[in-house]
Motif scaffolding. Sequence first.
Motif, PDB file in Angstrom:
ATOM      1  N   ARG A  49      -4.252 -17.136   4.016  1.00 10.45           N
ATOM      2  CA  ARG A  49      -5.252 -16.308   4.693  1.00 10.45           C
ATOM      3  C   ARG A  49      -4.623 -14.952   4.994  1.00 10.45           C
ATOM      4  NH1 ARG A  49      -9.744 -18.897   6.519  1.00 10.45           N
ATOM      5  NH2 ARG A  49      -9.719 -21.148   6.342  1.00 10.45           N
ATOM      6  N   ILE A  50      -5.458 -13.961   5.256  1.00 11.99           N
ATOM      7  CA  ILE A  50      -4.966 -12.607   5.533  1.00 11.99           C
ATOM      8  C   ILE A  50      -3.983 -12.622   6.699  1.00 11.99           C
ATOM      9  CG2 ILE A  50      -5.625 -10.300   6.318  1.00 11.99           C
ATOM     10  CD1 ILE A  50      -6.301 -10.827   3.355  1.00 11.99           C
ATOM     11  N   THR A  51      -4.287 -13.365   7.751  1.00  9.73           N
ATOM     12  CA  THR A  51      -3.386 -13.402   8.916  1.00  9.73           C
ATOM     13  C   THR A  51      -2.030 -13.983   8.545  1.00  9.73           C
ATOM     14  OG1 THR A  51      -4.393 -15.498   9.601  1.00  9.73           O
ATOM     15  CG2 THR A  51      -5.212 -13.495  10.655  1.00  9.73           C
ATOM     16  N   GLU A  52      -2.007 -14.969   7.643  1.00 13.71           N
ATOM     17  CA  GLU A  52      -0.738 -15.544   7.204  1.00 13.71           C
ATOM     18  C   GLU A  52       0.035 -14.552   6.338  1.00 13.71           C
ATOM     19  OE1 GLU A  52      -2.012 -20.226   7.014  1.00 13.71           O
ATOM     20  OE2 GLU A  52      -2.661 -18.893   5.393  1.00 13.71           O
ATOM     21  N   ALA A  53      -0.678 -13.838   5.466  1.00  8.95           N
ATOM     22  CA  ALA A  53      -0.033 -12.809   4.634  1.00  8.95           C
ATOM     23  C   ALA A  53       0.540 -11.703   5.521  1.00  8.95           C
ATOM     24  CB  ALA A  53      -1.029 -12.234   3.639  1.00  8.95           C
ATOM     25  N   MET A  54      -0.169 -11.366   6.597  1.00  7.01           N
ATOM     26  CA  MET A  54       0.326 -10.365   7.541  1.00  7.01           C
ATOM     27  C   MET A  54       1.690 -10.795   8.086  1.00  7.01           C
ATOM     28  SD  MET A  54      -3.211  -9.614   9.645  1.00  7.01           S
ATOM     29  CE  MET A  54      -2.330  -9.091  11.092  1.00  7.01           C
ATOM     30  N   PRO A  73      -3.116 -15.015  -3.037  1.00  7.27           N
ATOM     31  CA  PRO A  73      -2.306 -16.005  -3.763  1.00  7.27           C
ATOM     32  C   PRO A  73      -0.817 -15.802  -3.491  1.00  7.27           C
ATOM     33  CG  PRO A  73      -3.912 -14.961  -5.228  1.00  7.27           C
ATOM     34  CD  PRO A  73      -3.907 -14.185  -3.939  1.00  7.27           C
ATOM     35  N   ALA A  74      -0.077 -16.898  -3.464  1.00  7.77           N
ATOM     36  CA  ALA A  74       1.375 -16.817  -3.243  1.00  7.77           C
ATOM     37  C   ALA A  74       2.019 -15.916  -4.294  1.00  7.77           C
ATOM     38  CB  ALA A  74       1.977 -18.217  -3.281  1.00  7.77           C
ATOM     39  N   ALA A  75       1.542 -15.999  -5.538  1.00  8.95           N
ATOM     40  CA  ALA A  75       2.101 -15.158  -6.605  1.00  8.95           C
ATOM     41  C   ALA A  75       1.856 -13.683  -6.336  1.00  8.95           C
ATOM     42  CB  ALA A  75       1.497 -15.558  -7.953  1.00  8.95           C
ATOM     43  N   ALA A  76       0.736 -13.349  -5.681  1.00  3.55           N
ATOM     44  CA  ALA A  76       0.436 -11.948  -5.361  1.00  3.55           C
ATOM     45  C   ALA A  76       1.385 -11.421  -4.290  1.00  3.55           C
ATOM     46  CB  ALA A  76      -1.011 -11.807  -4.911  1.00  3.55           C
ATOM     47  N   ILE A  77       1.774 -12.273  -3.360  1.00  5.30           N
ATOM     48  CA  ILE A  77       2.733 -11.866  -2.332  1.00  5.30           C
ATOM     49  C   ILE A  77       4.086 -11.582  -2.985  1.00  5.30           C
ATOM     50  CG2 ILE A  77       4.034 -12.666  -0.308  1.00  5.30           C
ATOM     51  CD1 ILE A  77       1.411 -14.089   0.557  1.00  5.30           C
ATOM     52  N   THR A  78       4.508 -12.467  -3.881  1.00  7.33           N
ATOM     53  CA  THR A  78       5.763 -12.266  -4.604  1.00  7.33           C
ATOM     54  C   THR A  78       5.713 -10.988  -5.436  1.00  7.33           C
ATOM     55  OG1 THR A  78       6.132 -14.652  -4.675  1.00  7.33           O
ATOM     56  CG2 THR A  78       7.362 -13.322  -6.257  1.00  7.33           C
ATOM     57  N   ALA A  79       4.596 -10.771  -6.128  1.00 11.71           N
ATOM     58  CA  ALA A  79       4.442  -9.574  -6.958  1.00 11.71           C
ATOM     59  C   ALA A  79       4.478  -8.310  -6.109  1.00 11.71           C
ATOM     60  CB  ALA A  79       3.140  -9.642  -7.756  1.00 11.71           C
ATOM     61  N   TYR A  80       3.893  -8.340  -4.911  1.00 10.11           N
ATOM     62  CA  TYR A  80       3.881  -7.184  -4.018  1.00 10.11           C
ATOM     63  C   TYR A  80       5.302  -6.860  -3.548  1.00 10.11           C
ATOM     64  CZ  TYR A  80       2.818  -4.149  -0.102  1.00 10.11           C
ATOM     65  OH  TYR A  80       2.783  -3.079   0.765  1.00 10.11           O
ATOM     66  N   VAL A  81       6.061  -7.885  -3.197  1.00  9.42           N
ATOM     67  CA  VAL A  81       7.445  -7.675  -2.777  1.00  9.42           C
ATOM     68  C   VAL A  81       8.259  -7.106  -3.947  1.00  9.42           C
ATOM     69  CG1 VAL A  81       9.574  -8.813  -1.988  1.00  9.42           C
ATOM     70  CG2 VAL A  81       7.363  -9.416  -0.966  1.00  9.42           C
ATOM     71  N   ASP A  82       8.044  -7.638  -5.148  1.00  8.07           N
ATOM     72  CA  ASP A  82       8.721  -7.110  -6.336  1.00  8.07           C
ATOM     73  C   ASP A  82       8.378  -5.638  -6.545  1.00  8.07           C
ATOM     74  OD1 ASP A  82       9.861  -9.582  -6.782  1.00  8.07           O
ATOM     75  OD2 ASP A  82       8.455 -10.145  -8.376  1.00  8.07           O
ATOM     76  N   LEU A  83       7.109  -5.283  -6.365  1.00  8.21           N
ATOM     77  CA  LEU A  83       6.665  -3.898  -6.508  1.00  8.21           C
ATOM     78  C   LEU A  83       7.393  -3.000  -5.505  1.00  8.21           C
ATOM     79  CD1 LEU A  83       4.678  -1.737  -7.649  1.00  8.21           C
ATOM     80  CD2 LEU A  83       3.091  -2.466  -5.852  1.00  8.21           C
ATOM     81  N   LEU A  84       7.490  -3.446  -4.266  1.00  8.62           N
ATOM     82  CA  LEU A  84       8.190  -2.663  -3.240  1.00  8.62           C
ATOM     83  C   LEU A  84       9.659  -2.475  -3.605  1.00  8.62           C
ATOM     84  CD1 LEU A  84       6.692  -4.146   0.044  1.00  8.62           C
ATOM     85  CD2 LEU A  84       6.109  -1.995  -1.073  1.00  8.62           C
ATOM     86  N   GLU A  85      10.277  -3.532  -4.136  1.00  8.00           N
ATOM     87  CA  GLU A  85      11.685  -3.430  -4.532  1.00  8.00           C
ATOM     88  C   GLU A  85      11.855  -2.454  -5.696  1.00  8.00           C
ATOM     89  OE1 GLU A  85      12.743  -7.523  -5.250  1.00  8.00           O
ATOM     90  OE2 GLU A  85      13.373  -7.795  -3.180  1.00  8.00           O
ATOM     91  N   GLN A  86      10.949  -2.496  -6.663  1.00  2.88           N
ATOM     92  CA  GLN A  86      11.007  -1.569  -7.794  1.00  2.88           C
ATOM     93  C   GLN A  86      10.860  -0.127  -7.321  1.00  2.88           C
ATOM     94  OE1 GLN A  86       8.020  -2.788 -10.585  1.00  2.88           O
ATOM     95  NE2 GLN A  86       9.007  -4.754 -10.979  1.00  2.88           N
ATOM     96  N   GLU A  87       9.915   0.094  -6.409  1.00  2.00           N
ATOM     97  CA  GLU A  87       9.702   1.440  -5.876  1.00  2.00           C
ATOM     98  C   GLU A  87      10.925   1.921  -5.112  1.00  2.00           C
ATOM     99  OE1 GLU A  87       4.837   1.254  -5.439  1.00  2.00           O
ATOM    100  OE2 GLU A  87       6.068   1.102  -3.644  1.00  2.00           O
ATOM    101  N   ALA A  88      11.579   1.032  -4.397  1.00  2.00           N
ATOM    102  CA  ALA A  88      12.776   1.407  -3.637  1.00  2.00           C
ATOM    103  C   ALA A  88      13.906   1.775  -4.595  1.00  2.00           C
ATOM    104  CB  ALA A  88      13.205   0.253  -2.733  1.00  2.00           C
ATOM    105  N   MET A  89      14.022   1.057  -5.711  1.00  2.00           N
ATOM    106  CA  MET A  89      15.075   1.346  -6.692  1.00  2.00           C
ATOM    107  C   MET A  89      14.825   2.687  -7.367  1.00  2.00           C
ATOM    108  SD  MET A  89      17.173  -1.440  -7.236  1.00  2.00           S
ATOM    109  CE  MET A  89      17.272  -2.580  -8.552  1.00  2.00           C
ATOM    110  N   LYS A  90      13.570   2.985  -7.680  1.00  2.00           N
ATOM    111  CA  LYS A  90      13.227   4.265  -8.320  1.00  2.00           C
ATOM    112  C   LYS A  90      13.495   5.426  -7.387  1.00  2.00           C
ATOM    113  CE  LYS A  90       9.670   2.564 -11.429  1.00  2.00           C
ATOM    114  NZ  LYS A  90       8.237   2.496 -11.683  1.00  2.00           N
ATOM    115  N   GLY A  91      13.285   5.193  -6.085  1.00  2.00           N
ATOM    116  CA  GLY A  91      13.498   6.238  -5.116  1.00  2.00           C
ATOM    117  C   GLY A  91      14.957   6.449  -4.765  1.00  2.00           C
ATOM    118  N   GLY A  92      15.817   5.588  -5.302  1.00  2.00           N
ATOM    119  CA  GLY A  92      17.246   5.748  -5.066  1.00  2.00           C
ATOM    120  C   GLY A  92      17.740   5.094  -3.799  1.00  2.00           C
ATOM    121  N   THR A  93      16.854   4.388  -3.057  1.00  2.00           N
ATOM    122  CA  THR A  93      17.288   3.672  -1.854  1.00  2.00           C
ATOM    123  C   THR A  93      17.394   2.208  -2.176  1.00  2.00           C
ATOM    124  OG1 THR A  93      15.016   3.394  -1.092  1.00  2.00           O
ATOM    125  CG2 THR A  93      16.212   5.328  -0.308  1.00  2.00           C
ATOM    126  N   ARG A  94      18.295   1.548  -1.490  1.00  2.00           N
ATOM    127  CA  ARG A  94      18.455   0.105  -1.725  1.00  2.00           C
ATOM    128  C   ARG A  94      18.459  -0.639  -0.424  1.00  2.00           C
ATOM    129  NH1 ARG A  94      21.326  -1.707  -6.867  1.00  2.00           N
ATOM    130  NH2 ARG A  94      21.191  -3.603  -5.728  1.00  2.00           N
TER     131      ARG A  94
END
Length: 72
Positions: free
Chosen positions: A15-20, A51-72
Amino acid sequence: MTAPALDAPPRALYRITEAMRLLSLSRSVIYEQIRAGRLRTVQQGRTRLVPAAAITAYVDLLEQEAMKGGTR
């Protein structure tokens, strides 16, 4: 909220509250990310679920964006 049983199957939808809680984001940020197409959801009746896979994909997206921005 109680801890899941050891033999419980993994969750497929949240649920949205759990994803939050899982993503440590506010309700408004969650819905902003959904509108932007960055966090995928599904609907079951009137309930919007993440979906659980969407949460994982979102975290992966954030990590990719952080790597492109030069921060880790």
